[in-house]
Design a protein around this motif. Structure first.
Motif, PDB file in Angstrom:
ATOM      1  N   GLY A 168       0.813  -1.207   0.000  1.00 49.99           N
ATOM      2  CA  GLY A 168       0.000   0.000   0.000  1.00 49.99           C
ATOM      3  C   GLY A 168       0.844   1.253   0.000  1.00 49.99           C
ATOM      4  O   GLY A 168       2.063   1.223   0.168  1.00 49.99           O
ATOM      5  N   ASP A 169       0.184   2.387  -0.222  1.00 49.51           N
ATOM      6  CA  ASP A 169       0.802   3.714  -0.216  1.00 49.51           C
ATOM      7  C   ASP A 169       0.180   4.535   0.900  1.00 49.51           C
ATOM      8  O   ASP A 169      -1.046   4.551   1.071  1.00 49.51           O
ATOM      9  CB  ASP A 169       0.582   4.422  -1.559  1.00 49.51           C
ATOM     10  CG  ASP A 169       1.242   3.692  -2.712  1.00 49.51           C
ATOM     11  OD1 ASP A 169       2.361   3.195  -2.530  1.00 49.51           O
ATOM     12  OD2 ASP A 169       0.630   3.622  -3.794  1.00 49.51           O
ATOM     13  N   LEU A 170       1.035   5.242   1.645  1.00 48.28           N
ATOM     14  CA  LEU A 170       0.590   6.067   2.752  1.00 48.28           C
ATOM     15  C   LEU A 170       0.943   7.527   2.493  1.00 48.28           C
ATOM     16  O   LEU A 170       1.936   7.819   1.818  1.00 48.28           O
ATOM     17  CB  LEU A 170       1.253   5.609   4.056  1.00 48.28           C
ATOM     18  CG  LEU A 170       1.140   4.112   4.399  1.00 48.28           C
ATOM     19  CD1 LEU A 170       1.964   3.804   5.645  1.00 48.28           C
ATOM     20  CD2 LEU A 170      -0.312   3.705   4.599  1.00 48.28           C
ATOM     21  N   SER A 171       0.135   8.420   3.021  1.00 47.11           N
ATOM     22  CA  SER A 171       0.399   9.865   2.948  1.00 47.11           C
ATOM     23  C   SER A 171       0.635  10.328   1.516  1.00 47.11           C
ATOM     24  O   SER A 171       1.600  11.033   1.227  1.00 47.11           O
ATOM     25  CB  SER A 171       1.606  10.224   3.824  1.00 47.11           C
ATOM     26  OG  SER A 171       1.371   9.880   5.168  1.00 47.11           O
ATOM     27  N   GLY A 172      -0.227   9.891   0.626  1.00 51.14           N
ATOM     28  CA  GLY A 172      -0.110  10.330  -0.757  1.00 51.14           C
ATOM     29  C   GLY A 172       1.119   9.817  -1.463  1.00 51.14           C
ATOM     30  O   GLY A 172       1.628  10.465  -2.371  1.00 51.14           O
ATOM     31  N   GLY A 173       1.602   8.638  -1.081  1.00 54.18           N
ATOM     32  CA  GLY A 173       2.768   8.049  -1.722  1.00 54.18           C
ATOM     33  C   GLY A 173       4.092   8.447  -1.110  1.00 54.18           C
ATOM     34  O   GLY A 173       5.142   8.037  -1.604  1.00 54.18           O
ATOM     35  N   VAL A 174       4.071   9.225  -0.030  1.00 49.57           N
ATOM     36  CA  VAL A 174       5.323   9.563   0.642  1.00 49.57           C
ATOM     37  C   VAL A 174       5.977   8.299   1.199  1.00 49.57           C
ATOM     38  O   VAL A 174       7.196   8.140   1.166  1.00 49.57           O
ATOM     39  CB  VAL A 174       5.073  10.593   1.769  1.00 49.57           C
ATOM     40  CG1 VAL A 174       6.325  10.804   2.608  1.00 49.57           C
ATOM     41  CG2 VAL A 174       4.603  11.907   1.170  1.00 49.57           C
ATOM     42  N   VAL A 175       5.162   7.388   1.702  1.00 47.72           N
ATOM     43  CA  VAL A 175       5.641   6.096   2.201  1.00 47.72           C
ATOM     44  C   VAL A 175       4.892   4.993   1.467  1.00 47.72           C
ATOM     45  O   VAL A 175       3.673   5.061   1.305  1.00 47.72           O
ATOM     46  CB  VAL A 175       5.417   5.965   3.721  1.00 47.72           C
ATOM     47  CG1 VAL A 175       5.863   4.591   4.210  1.00 47.72           C
ATOM     48  CG2 VAL A 175       6.156   7.061   4.469  1.00 47.72           C
ATOM     49  N   SER A 176       5.624   3.998   0.995  1.00 50.74           N
ATOM     50  CA  SER A 176       5.037   2.806   0.401  1.00 50.74           C
ATOM     51  C   SER A 176       5.660   1.587   1.050  1.00 50.74           C
ATOM     52  O   SER A 176       6.816   1.611   1.467  1.00 50.74           O
ATOM     53  CB  SER A 176       5.271   2.764  -1.118  1.00 50.74           C
ATOM     54  OG  SER A 176       4.696   3.874  -1.766  1.00 50.74           O
ATOM     55  N   TYR A 177       4.894   0.516   1.126  1.00 54.94           N
ATOM     56  CA  TYR A 177       5.416  -0.701   1.730  1.00 54.94           C
ATOM     57  C   TYR A 177       4.937  -1.918   0.950  1.00 54.94           C
ATOM     58  O   TYR A 177       3.877  -1.912   0.310  1.00 54.94           O
ATOM     59  CB  TYR A 177       4.978  -0.808   3.199  1.00 54.94           C
ATOM     60  CG  TYR A 177       3.494  -1.077   3.365  1.00 54.94           C
ATOM     61  CD1 TYR A 177       2.999  -2.377   3.440  1.00 54.94           C
ATOM     62  CD2 TYR A 177       2.585  -0.020   3.419  1.00 54.94           C
ATOM     63  CE1 TYR A 177       1.642  -2.620   3.571  1.00 54.94           C
ATOM     64  CE2 TYR A 177       1.232  -0.245   3.551  1.00 54.94           C
ATOM     65  CZ  TYR A 177       0.755  -1.558   3.627  1.00 54.94           C
ATOM     66  OH  TYR A 177      -0.589  -1.798   3.741  1.00 54.94           O
ATOM     67  N   LEU A 178       5.746  -2.971   0.996  1.00 63.14           N
ATOM     68  CA  LEU A 178       5.403  -4.276   0.447  1.00 63.14           C
ATOM     69  C   LEU A 178       5.958  -5.306   1.415  1.00 63.14           C
ATOM     70  O   LEU A 178       7.091  -5.189   1.879  1.00 63.14           O
ATOM     71  CB  LEU A 178       6.015  -4.511  -0.937  1.00 63.14           C
ATOM     72  CG  LEU A 178       5.803  -3.482  -2.038  1.00 63.14           C
ATOM     73  CD1 LEU A 178       6.932  -2.449  -2.024  1.00 63.14           C
ATOM     74  CD2 LEU A 178       5.792  -4.177  -3.408  1.00 63.14           C
ATOM     75  N   ALA A 179       5.187  -6.334   1.720  1.00 57.12           N
ATOM     76  CA  ALA A 179       5.649  -7.402   2.600  1.00 57.12           C
ATOM     77  C   ALA A 179       4.948  -8.685   2.196  1.00 57.12           C
ATOM     78  O   ALA A 179       3.785  -8.667   1.768  1.00 57.12           O
ATOM     79  CB  ALA A 179       5.374  -7.074   4.061  1.00 57.12           C
ATOM     80  N   GLY A 180       5.666  -9.827   2.301  1.00 60.40           N
ATOM     81  CA  GLY A 180       5.063 -11.065   1.867  1.00 60.40           C
ATOM     82  C   GLY A 180       5.622 -12.287   2.557  1.00 60.40           C
ATOM     83  O   GLY A 180       6.733 -12.286   3.087  1.00 60.40           O
TER      84      GLY A 180
END
Length: 424
Positions: free
Chosen positions: A170-182
């Protein structure tokens, strides 16, 4: 008099019926918008009127020519090759469900590169189930349709490729932070797999920070980004060990000793980590990436933790002034190629240096195959001609030296390659 009253009653009844009918009509929902066909640079799509259902068809085709220079001993085979032939299907099933199916028919065989379903709760959180890219690395996660060079650099040879599992992103704060985990089955460095070979699972994740992503459009700082990725999982067996190849001519320069008895096998917890930084502003695009992996390797009674390290520095410039980008769309020419009308498309030059180092223990403990190289260093120069947003020509020259170009079993490799790409 009675006739007048009867006529008036009929009129009043008619008015009443019409009024009720009009009310009924006005209370009915508007008819749904008809489905529409969308044809453009992004592919061919059939979409419902409200956009909740969508089916998109596209294609990625890489037709290459690869040639070795200064190859008097004819060590390499010059060839034309269909590097990628991927018709894909992307779709939306309602507002919260999307899927992607991406087969590859290159080489005359069918390989399912991607096949996953996303459940979208919000831009900040979605769940992905199926086969896709492991959330690790920088250049590995670049779409194949917008790789700056014909092949990714050495760090990607240590990053896991496609695997089966479950991811959250997902993207947080308008794309300022993005994360991927699996949570994935786990694959060897640089590899993909469709079948699990042990009970262990890999945990992988990547965090991205774009601190100025909300700055006004065109701001110089907007294109700066940082990433950090890591993975951990149980690796066992021959299939968990990597085979490393040169980028342009795809020649094996390192592998473990798997022929004969005993063979080298992975035997324990494999750890990876990778920091990266990138910057895109107007015609310039560039990045730096480092990947480290550590895998316990055993051969007979000998066991050691073997480190692999790779890094790259890459820069590019769009000569015709269009904006460089790492998005899937790539550079879009201001004027498409049209010889009669004076349109020449867009031109981009690129240069990179990258290297990969193998732990000395792999050689001193006889874990590596005979003739394997300890180190590979390469410099790559590229020229790309974007005739349109969907059709590109790419020319690459790459020189790779092994073991600091000292006398040894492997001479320096000079490769010249060109590619015609169709992507929509």
């Amino acid at each position: 008099m009675s006739c007048g009253r009867g006529f008036a009653a009929i009129v009043m009844l008619a008015v009443s019926v019409v009024g009720v009918s009009a009310q009924d009509v006005s209370s009915q929902a508007s008819p749904p918008a008809p489905p529409r066909v969308v044809v453009g640079e992004e592919g061919i799509a059939l979409e419902s009127g409200n956009g909740n259902y969508r089916l998109q068809l596209g294609l990625l085709l890489h037709a290459d020519g690869r040639f070795a220079l200064a190859d008097e001993s004819e060590q390499y085979v010059d060839s034309f090759v269909l590097r990628r032939f991927r018709p894909y299907l992307r779709g939306r099933l309602g507002r919260h469900f999307e899927f992607f199916v991406n087969p590859d028919f290159a080489g005359g065989t069918l390989t399912v590169q991607d096949a996953y379903v996303d459940t979208i709760f919000a831009p900040a959180f979605r769940i992905r189930a199926g086969k896709g890219k492991t959330p690790f690395g920088f250049e590995r996660l670049h779409p194949a349709a917008n790789m700056l060079f014909m092949e990714r650099a050495f760090p990607t040879a240590l990053a896991p490729n496609r695997d089966i599992g479950v991811q959250v992103l997902g993207d947080l704060s308008g794309g300022v932070v993005s994360y991927l985990a699996g949570v994935m089955n786990g694959v060897a460095d640089g590899a993909s797999a469709d079948v699990e070979t042990n009970d262990g699972k890999d945990l992988s994740g990547r965090l991205v920070l774009r601190p100025f992503n909300r700055a006004k459009s065109g701001a110089a700082a907007r294109g700066l980004g940082f990433g950090i990725a890591a993975s951990r999982g149980d690796a066992r067996g021959i299939l968990a060990l990597p085979v490393l190849r040169t980028q342009t001519l795809q020649q094996t320069y390192f592998s473990y000793a798997i022929a004969g008895t005993p063979s080298s096998v992975a035997d324990g917890v494999r750890i990876r980590y990778s920091p990266s930084i990138w910057y895109f502003h107007r015609a310039f695009g560039g990045w730096a990436e480092y990947v480290h992996t550590r895998t316990p390797v055993r051969r007979g009674d000998t066991r050691a933790e073997i480190d692999h390290d790779a890094w790259q520095v890459t820069g590019s410039w769009v000569l015709t002034g269009e904006h460089a980008t790492d998005s899937s769309g790539g550079v879009r020419p201001r004027r498409n190629f049209d010889f009669g009308a004076g349109g020449w498309g867009a031109f981009q030059v690129a240069l990179r240096y990258h290297q990969l180092q193998i732990d000395d223990l792999a050689f001193t403990l006889d874990l590596a195959a005979q003739g394997a190289s300890r180190k590979a260093q390469a410099i790559t120069a590229g020229l790309r001609w974007y005739l349109t947003g969907n059709l590109w020509y790419t020319l690459n020259f790459e020189r790779t030296v092994f073991d600091d170009n000292a006398s040894g079993p492997r001479r320096a490799e000079n490769g010249l390659a060109f590619r015609t790409q169709v992507s929509f």
